[in-house]
Design an enzyme around this catalytic site. Structure first.
Site, PDB file in Angstrom:
ATOM      1  N   THR A   1      38.043  42.593  42.347  1.00  0.00           N
ATOM      2  CA  THR A   1      38.611  43.740  41.625  1.00  0.00           C
ATOM      3  C   THR A   1      38.040  43.740  40.214  1.00  0.00           C
ATOM      4  O   THR A   1      37.741  42.677  39.668  1.00  0.00           O
ATOM      5  CB  THR A   1      40.148  43.577  41.566  1.00  0.00           C
TER       6      THR A   1
ATOM      7  N   ARG B   1      48.088  51.106  52.308  1.00  0.00           N
ATOM      8  CA  ARG B   1      48.632  50.139  51.336  1.00  0.00           C
ATOM      9  C   ARG B   1      48.075  50.448  49.938  1.00  0.00           C
ATOM     10  O   ARG B   1      46.891  50.659  49.752  1.00  0.00           O
ATOM     11  CB  ARG B   1      48.234  48.724  51.755  1.00  0.00           C
ATOM     12  N   VAL B   2      48.957  50.484  48.965  1.00  0.00           N
ATOM     13  CA  VAL B   2      48.547  50.652  47.569  1.00  0.00           C
ATOM     14  C   VAL B   2      48.969  49.387  46.831  1.00  0.00           C
ATOM     15  O   VAL B   2      50.097  48.916  46.988  1.00  0.00           O
ATOM     16  CB  VAL B   2      49.201  51.901  46.943  1.00  0.00           C
ATOM     17  N   GLY B   3      48.050  48.832  46.054  1.00  0.00           N
ATOM     18  CA  GLY B   3      48.340  47.592  45.334  1.00  0.00           C
ATOM     19  C   GLY B   3      48.808  47.843  43.909  1.00  0.00           C
ATOM     20  O   GLY B   3      49.277  48.933  43.554  1.00  0.00           O
ATOM     21  N   ASP B   4      48.668  46.823  43.096  1.00  0.00           N
ATOM     22  CA  ASP B   4      49.129  46.881  41.703  1.00  0.00           C
ATOM     23  C   ASP B   4      48.228  47.719  40.802  1.00  0.00           C
ATOM     24  O   ASP B   4      48.687  48.263  39.786  1.00  0.00           O
ATOM     25  CB  ASP B   4      49.170  45.458  41.131  1.00  0.00           C
TER      26      ASP B   4
ATOM     27  N   THR C   1      44.364  41.258  37.938  1.00  0.00           N
ATOM     28  CA  THR C   1      43.734  41.124  39.257  1.00  0.00           C
ATOM     29  C   THR C   1      44.411  39.979  39.990  1.00  0.00           C
ATOM     30  O   THR C   1      44.916  39.057  39.359  1.00  0.00           O
ATOM     31  CB  THR C   1      42.220  40.840  39.125  1.00  0.00           C
ATOM     32  N   GLY C   2      44.412  40.044  41.300  1.00  0.00           N
ATOM     33  CA  GLY C   2      45.048  38.991  42.087  1.00  0.00           C
ATOM     34  C   GLY C   2      45.882  39.605  43.186  1.00  0.00           C
ATOM     35  O   GLY C   2      45.630  40.736  43.622  1.00  0.00           O
TER      36      GLY C   2
ATOM     37  N   GLY D   1      48.255  41.696  44.676  1.00  0.00           N
ATOM     38  CA  GLY D   1      48.940  42.886  44.178  1.00  0.00           C
ATOM     39  C   GLY D   1      50.439  42.844  44.386  1.00  0.00           C
ATOM     40  O   GLY D   1      51.214  43.243  43.503  1.00  0.00           O
TER      41      GLY D   1
HETATM   42  N1  ASP Z   1      45.060  43.244  42.751  1.00  0.00           N
HETATM   43  C1  ASP Z   1      44.254  43.805  43.816  1.00  0.00           C
HETATM   44  C2  ASP Z   1      45.179  44.391  44.858  1.00  0.00           C
HETATM   45  O1  ASP Z   1      46.151  43.756  45.212  1.00  0.00           O
HETATM   46  C3  ASP Z   1      43.332  42.839  44.470  1.00  0.00           C
HETATM   47  C4  ASP Z   1      42.574  41.901  43.557  1.00  0.00           C
HETATM   48  O2  ASP Z   1      42.743  41.941  42.348  1.00  0.00           O
HETATM   49  O3  ASP Z   1      41.793  41.081  44.061  1.00  0.00           O
HETATM   50  O4  ASP Z   1      44.897  45.446  45.349  1.00  0.00           O
END
Ligand code: ASP
Length: 284
Positions: free
Chosen positions: A156, A184-187, A206-207, A209
């Site tokens: 990301t 799916r929608v992340g953070d 990032t990480g 979500g």
């Molecule tokens: N945060 C992102 C998500 O969950 C993924 C990522 O940062 O690797 O969509």
């Protein structure tokens, strides 16, 4: 450009992987930071610089955003992105959108050319068409190597910027998490979760979500700056809180209104680069 600063990330990773990949991420992060910096040097705003930095990372297939996005459970690409202008609290975001080469540009159009903050799926595409965006075959964003690469779930991208006038902006873009359910929608596109900017701090996360959302991690870090923490202390506090929660792994980059950068992560790596008046740094 006293106190101007650009900080970018290329995702929270596992820290493993081959040296060639690390070199590509390093070069990609540095190129993006320099791209953002050039925009500031030319008199551009924090929003323009953050967008420019993220576009460079979206176009780099090494990263999980735009071209090179990870695949969902059905082998498709659905992207999330957000941008926020700290000076005005204007924000724009898109979620689960297919066939947009540079999702961060569409997020900026939502911010500047719609009355809304977040548009998703078909509605976001209809808006894109109405604003003259080219829609591409979603499969054209798939890089074949993405199917096998170790870092399938990572990469990301994000940028936080403090411009010459002291204004802040944050931008984040992602293909999400490998194998995610369609829809799916992340953070990333959720304001205050993966992306946040106000008058005191700009943050991109990032990480995992689902963990970042539960803690509203970006707002947590910005609020720490509001209460007097430095950017580095705020990043450390947000990630410490995540660690205590046991919810998952993530990283954040933070810029304070002073231009001072901070970052922290509890994943084993965070690809990142930055440029301030003091010079450049990069680490993957
Ligand atoms: N945060 C992102 C998500 O969950 C993924 C990522 O940062 O690797 O969509």
């Amino acid at each position: 450009m006293k106190n101007a600063a650009v900080l970018v990330h290329g995702g929270a990773g596992t820290g493993a992987g081959d040296a060639a990949g690390a070199g590509r991420r390093r070069r990609g992060c540095l190129a993006a930071a320099r791209g953002g910096w050039r925009v500031l040097e030319a008199g551009g705003s924090a929003v323009e610089a953050a967008e420019a930095a993220v576009v460079i990372l979206e176009d780099d297939p090494e990263f999980n955003a735009g071209t090179g996005s990870v695949l969902n459970r059905d082998g498709g690409v659905e992207t999330d992105a957000a941008i926020m202008d700290g000076a005005t609290l204007a924000a724009g975001a898109i979620g689960a959108v297919q066939g947009i080469r540079n999702p961060i540009r569409l997020a900026r159009a939502v911010m500047e050319e719609s009355p809304h903050v977040l548009l998703v799926t078909e509605g976001a595409l209809a808006f894109a068409r109405s604003r003259g965006f080219d829609l591409v075959d979603p499969q054209s964003l798939v890089v074949p190597a993405r199917r096998e690469r170790w870092e399938q779930s990572h990469g990301t991208v994000g940028a936080v910027v403090r411009d010459r006038g002291g204004e802040l902006a944050a931008a984040t873009s992602t293909g999400g998490i490998f194998g995610k359910l369609p829809g799916r929608v992340g953070d990333t596109p959720l304001i205050g979760c993966g992306t946040y900017a106000d008058g005191v701090a700009a943050v991109s996360a990032t990480g995992v979500g689902e963990a970042i959302i539960r803690l509203t991690l970006a707002r947590l870090a910005a609020f720490a700056v509001e209460r007097g923490a430095t950017a580095q202390e705020a990043a450390d506090q947000a990630i410490a809180r995540l660690g205590v929660s046991g919810l998952g792994e993530a990283g954040v980059i933070v810029i304070a209104a002073t231009g001072e950068p901070g970052f922290a992560y509890n994943s084993s790596a965070l690809a990142r680069a930055g440029i301030t008046a003091a010079g450049e740094f990069v680490a993957v």
